[in-house]
Enzyme design. Sequence first.
Site, PDB file in Angstrom:
ATOM      1  N   LYS A  33     -13.400  16.501  57.284  1.00  0.00           N
ATOM      2  CA  LYS A  33     -12.832  17.840  57.150  1.00  0.00           C
ATOM      3  C   LYS A  33     -11.410  17.917  57.706  1.00  0.00           C
ATOM      4  CE  LYS A  33     -16.264  19.754  55.032  1.00  0.00           C
ATOM      5  NZ  LYS A  33     -16.131  20.225  53.625  1.00  0.00           N
ATOM      6  N   TYR A  47     -18.339  13.887  59.777  1.00  0.00           N
ATOM      7  CA  TYR A  47     -18.045  15.186  59.158  1.00  0.00           C
ATOM      8  C   TYR A  47     -16.704  15.736  59.654  1.00  0.00           C
ATOM      9  CZ  TYR A  47     -19.049  19.887  57.328  1.00  0.00           C
ATOM     10  OH  TYR A  47     -19.008  21.084  56.642  1.00  0.00           O
TER      11      TYR A  47
END
Length: 242
Positions: free
Chosen positions: A156, A152
Site C-alpha cells: 500500500k 500489506y
Amino acid sequence: MDFSGKTVLVTGSSRGIGLAIAHAFDNAGANIILHGRSPLKEEVISSFNKTPKTLQFDIADGEAAEEALKALYKEEAFEGIDILVNNAGITKDQLAMGMKLEDFAAVVNTNLNGTFNVTQPIFKKMIRQKHGVIINMASVVGQMGNAGQVNYSASKAGVIGMTKSLAKEGAKRNIRVNAIAPGMIVSDMTDALSDKAKEMILNEIPLSRFGTVENVADVALFLAGNDYMTGQTITVDGGLYI
C-alpha cells in the site's frame, strides 16, 4: 454530484468498499463496470439502478487483465472509461519473522503489481482521450505501518508512490490520480475480530469507532468530482494516523 454519462470501473466490487463505491457512483448517474476475480452474484448485479457491465479476471495476472480490458474497449458503442477505482486487493497477515516469502510476494503482486496491471492499459486510453480520473485504494498502514502486515503495508505504500508518479505523468493530459487510505472500516475482517481486539483498536482511534464503507465511498465521489486535486492521499481513519 452528478456523474451522468460517465463510465466508472471499480475493481474488487463484489462486496465491501468496492461495492459501496460502485453503488455511490450508480446513484450519482454513472454507468458502472463491476469487477471480480470470481463470477459476480446475481443479487449484486441486480442491486444497481442500471444494469452494470461485469468483468472477471485476477488483477495479479497481467495478461488476463490486458486481454479483458482490450475486449472491453473493442465492444461496439463503448466510449471508454472516465473513472477507474483500483480497489481489489488481498491480505496474508503474519509477523515478519514467520512470514513465508510466497505470502509476501503474493500480496505485493496483487495489491501493487495488480493495480498497475489494470491501470496501465486504461491510463494509455485516458492519455489519448485527454481526460480521466484514477482513484487508488491505499491504506492507513501504508502510511504508518502495522505489526503483522509487513507485506500489506509495503504494497500500500507502493500504491501511494505510484499514485504520485501517475499524477505527475497524467496532469498535462487532464488526468487526475489520487488515493484513499482507509483505516479500520466495518467489514468481514473487523466482524471476525474478538471483542478484546476490537477494544484495543478502538482505544487507538480518536473518534472511538470504526468507519463505514459509505465513509470511503463519499471520499471517492469527492475525489472524482474535484477537478483541482491530484497526487493526494486522503486518509479516512477516524484520526488513527494523527
